[in-house]
Design a protein around this motif. Structure first.
Motif, mmCIF file in Angstrom:
data_model
loop_
_atom_site.group_PDB
_atom_site.id
_atom_site.type_symbol
_atom_site.label_atom_id
_atom_site.label_comp_id
_atom_site.label_asym_id
_atom_site.label_seq_id
_atom_site.Cartn_x
_atom_site.Cartn_y
_atom_site.Cartn_z
ATOM 1 N N ARG A 145 0.665 0.655 -4.549
ATOM 2 C CA ARG A 145 -0.604 1.689 -4.519
ATOM 3 C C ARG A 145 -0.016 3.123 -4.086
ATOM 4 N NH1 ARG A 145 -1.660 -2.946 -3.018
ATOM 5 N NH2 ARG A 145 -3.641 -4.079 -3.688
ATOM 6 N N SER A 146 1.027 3.430 -3.499
ATOM 7 C CA SER A 146 1.702 4.771 -3.326
ATOM 8 C C SER A 146 3.214 4.476 -3.013
ATOM 9 C CB SER A 146 1.066 5.485 -2.127
ATOM 10 O OG SER A 146 1.120 4.727 -1.003
ATOM 11 N N ASP A 192 0.782 -1.147 0.035
ATOM 12 C CA ASP A 192 0.009 -0.013 -0.122
ATOM 13 C C ASP A 192 0.832 1.207 0.018
ATOM 14 O OD1 ASP A 192 -2.822 -0.936 0.360
ATOM 15 O OD2 ASP A 192 -1.768 -2.209 1.786
ATOM 16 N N ASP A 223 1.100 8.984 -5.427
ATOM 17 C CA ASP A 223 -0.279 8.078 -5.615
ATOM 18 C C ASP A 223 -0.708 8.363 -6.816
ATOM 19 O OD1 ASP A 223 -1.558 10.247 -4.723
ATOM 20 O OD2 ASP A 223 -2.098 9.712 -2.723
ATOM 21 N N ASP A 224 -2.130 7.996 -7.038
ATOM 22 C CA ASP A 224 -3.148 8.210 -8.291
ATOM 23 C C ASP A 224 -3.607 9.770 -8.241
ATOM 24 O OD1 ASP A 224 -4.922 8.055 -6.239
ATOM 25 O OD2 ASP A 224 -5.884 6.289 -6.874
#
Length: 261
Positions: free
Chosen positions: A173-174, A137, A193-194
């Motif tokens: 994810r990050s 994550d 991140d996104d």
């Protein structure tokens, strides 16, 4: 009525006999951040403030039994991995995390000690890229670790941003790219991140810190365990490490300063 139990976090990492990094730093950080800390020892180092003199990997069956023991009894809110040492241990930990599916997994790809001692076998880097990082994550490399993961040098802010994108492409994810190894009067940590990039800046301190990377990753883990979203957890963790570093001290004969939690 007994007090309510605090959130629980687990660190899977190596032991630092000098007490400044590794499992010891992780557990001190968990306690300071109000989290109950569990540990799985993956490796044992012989080290002090001058350097690392020996590394012993714990047998796989004992790592597996430690993981089983803590997951069978505790409601683990977040997990952090640190020094794993070998490809076989990395693969085992990845397999266990895939099976047990912790709500949060922070991967600190510990490879080289502050003293320069190598803490991760060369063949383990590929195992980390293939099996562990895609489960993360939050991935928390420093600049030399990011270079090792990506196979290229990072020198400029543009390089760092491209590295952040490339590390996200590995499946994390990050990514919290720690900036302590860069030059300049400021330390700039970059979180990707996104949503894009978030920069966290603070003045560089003229000291040699020991265990800062372990402490930062375990502080992120603790904040996630307490319910904070990743961006908030990262901001709180970076601020905590800056305060702990500002109070650091030299417990041994070497130049390394240990953070005061």
């Amino acid at each position: 009525m007994s007090p309510q139990a605090p959130p629980i976090a687990l660190t899977i990492a190596g032991s630092d006999s000098g007490g400044g990094a590794g499992i010891q730093a992780d557990l001190k950080t968990f306690h300071a951040r109000g989290v109950h800390g569990l540990s799985v020892i993956a490796a044992i180092t012989s080290q002090n403030t001058r350097g690392v003199t020996a590394v012993h990997s714990v047998p796989l069956k004992h790592i597996h039994s430690q993981i089983a023991a803590v997951f069978d009894d505790f409601p683990i809110a977040a997990v952090k991995t640190g020094m794993l040492g070998s490809a076989a241990i990395t693969r085992l930990v990845a397999k266990e995390m895939r099976a047990r599916k912790p709500a949060w997994l922070v991967v600190d790809p510990v490879m080289i000690a502050t003293s320069g001692a190598r803490l991760l076998d060369t063949d383990a880097v590929q195992a980390m890229v293939d099996e562990l990082i895609p489960l993360a994550d939050v991935l928390t490399p420093n600049l030399p670790e990011a270079e090792a993961l990506l196979g290229r040098k990072l020198r400029t802010a543009q390089d760092y941003d491209q590295a952040g994108e490339a590390l996200l492409a590995l499946g994390a994810r990050s990514v919290l790219l720690k900036g302590g190894h860069a030059d300049g009067h400021e330390v700039v940590d970059r979180y990707y991140d996104d949503r894009g990039v978030m920069e966290l800046r603070h003045p560089r301190m003229p000291i040699e810190g020991h265990g800062t990377g372990c402490t930062l990753a375990s502080a992120v883990t603790a904040e996630l365990a307490k319910g904070h979203a990743p961006r908030s957890a990262v901001r709180r963790a970076v601020a905590y490490v800056h305060r702990a570093l500002s109070r650091s001290y030299r417990p041994g004969g070497g130049a390394a300063h240990v953070l005061k939690h």
